[in-house]
Design an enzyme around this catalytic site. Structure first.
Site, PDB file in Angstrom:
ATOM      1  N   HIS A 129      22.092  -1.040  15.687  1.00 49.18           N
ATOM      2  CA  HIS A 129      23.323  -0.480  16.241  1.00 49.18           C
ATOM      3  C   HIS A 129      23.671  -1.219  17.523  1.00 49.18           C
ATOM      4  CE1 HIS A 129      23.612   3.079  13.612  1.00 49.18           C
ATOM      5  NE2 HIS A 129      22.309   2.924  13.541  1.00 49.18           N
ATOM      6  N   ARG A 131       2.512  -9.040  20.291  1.00 54.30           N
ATOM      7  CA  ARG A 131       2.435 -10.370  20.901  1.00 54.30           C
ATOM      8  C   ARG A 131       1.216 -11.078  20.329  1.00 54.30           C
ATOM      9  NH1 ARG A 131      -1.577 -10.067  24.576  1.00 54.30           N
ATOM     10  NH2 ARG A 131      -2.083  -8.037  25.426  1.00 54.30           N
ATOM     11  N   ASN A 137       0.827  -1.198   0.000  1.00 51.04           N
ATOM     12  CA  ASN A 137       0.000   0.000   0.000  1.00 51.04           C
ATOM     13  C   ASN A 137       0.868   1.257   0.000  1.00 51.04           C
ATOM     14  OD1 ASN A 137      -2.276   1.696   0.199  1.00 51.04           O
ATOM     15  ND2 ASN A 137      -3.301   0.270   1.558  1.00 51.04           N
ATOM     16  N   THR A 153       8.983  -6.730  17.374  1.00 48.77           N
ATOM     17  CA  THR A 153      10.361  -6.713  17.858  1.00 48.77           C
ATOM     18  C   THR A 153      10.977  -8.101  17.902  1.00 48.77           C
ATOM     19  OG1 THR A 153       9.649  -6.936  20.152  1.00 48.77           O
ATOM     20  CG2 THR A 153       9.917  -4.687  19.304  1.00 48.77           C
TER      21      THR A 153
END
Length: 178
Positions: A105, A169, A75, A154
């Protein structure tokens, strides 16, 4: 800096700027039809197997690090950082402003930041992401996953189901639904 090295650096910088302009300004324009946009991405080295990429896709990094499966829909306003490979499977639906990030990093023991390291992202087949989903470096999303709007992925999403939240989650499994 020697004259030869300066010329080489300028040539590399000019090539990167030209490619970035071709990918993000020309191909990203709403004035460019989807088939032409698809050809531009392929000509720049991206393995894009679907012409369903809408205007506003921003690509940072090496286009050769992108694999986009057949039947996948991207999109408007999405962002792919291609420091490391990004593989998106078949028949996926990426919502508006989905962001895929590959640079990470690392820090030293003293707490200082090192140079960025690229971690690949893999998105399976038939994955749907809602608007403004962020997928962080090193994540693998299994087939048949839905990621709710605004979620930040994550960690891996290893089983089919609905993932939501910050961090994302599993809120509903669909593993036995098929």
């Amino acid at each position: 800096m020697s004259g030869g090295r300066l010329r080489r650096e300028l040539r590399i910088e000019f090539t990167m700027l030209t490619r970035r302009a071709l990918l993000n300004v020309v191909a990203g324009s709403s004035l460019v039809p989807r088939p032409l946009r698809w050809l531009i991405y392929r000509a720049c080295g991206a393995d894009v197997r679907s012409p369903n990429v809408f205007p506003g896709l921003e690509i940072a990094g090496r286009p050769g690090n992108l694999t986009l499966g057949a039947g996948t829909f991207v999109n408007t306003g999405c962002f792919f950082e291609l420091v490391a490979p990004v593989s998106i499977g078949r028949d996926c639906q990426l919502g508006m402003r989905t962001m895929v990030v590959t640079s990470h990093h690392e820090t030293t023991a003293a707490g200082t930041s090192r140079r960025p390291v690229g971690l690949p992202v893999r998105i399976g087949d038939r994955v749907w992401t809602g608007a403004r989903v962020t997928i962080l470096p090193g994540v693998t999303i299994a087939d048949d996953v839905v990621v709710a709007a605004g979620a930040v992925v994550t960690a891996d999403c290893p089983e089919p189901g609905v993932y939501a939240g910050v961090p994302a989650r599993l809120i509903r499994s669909t593993a036995g639904a098929r």
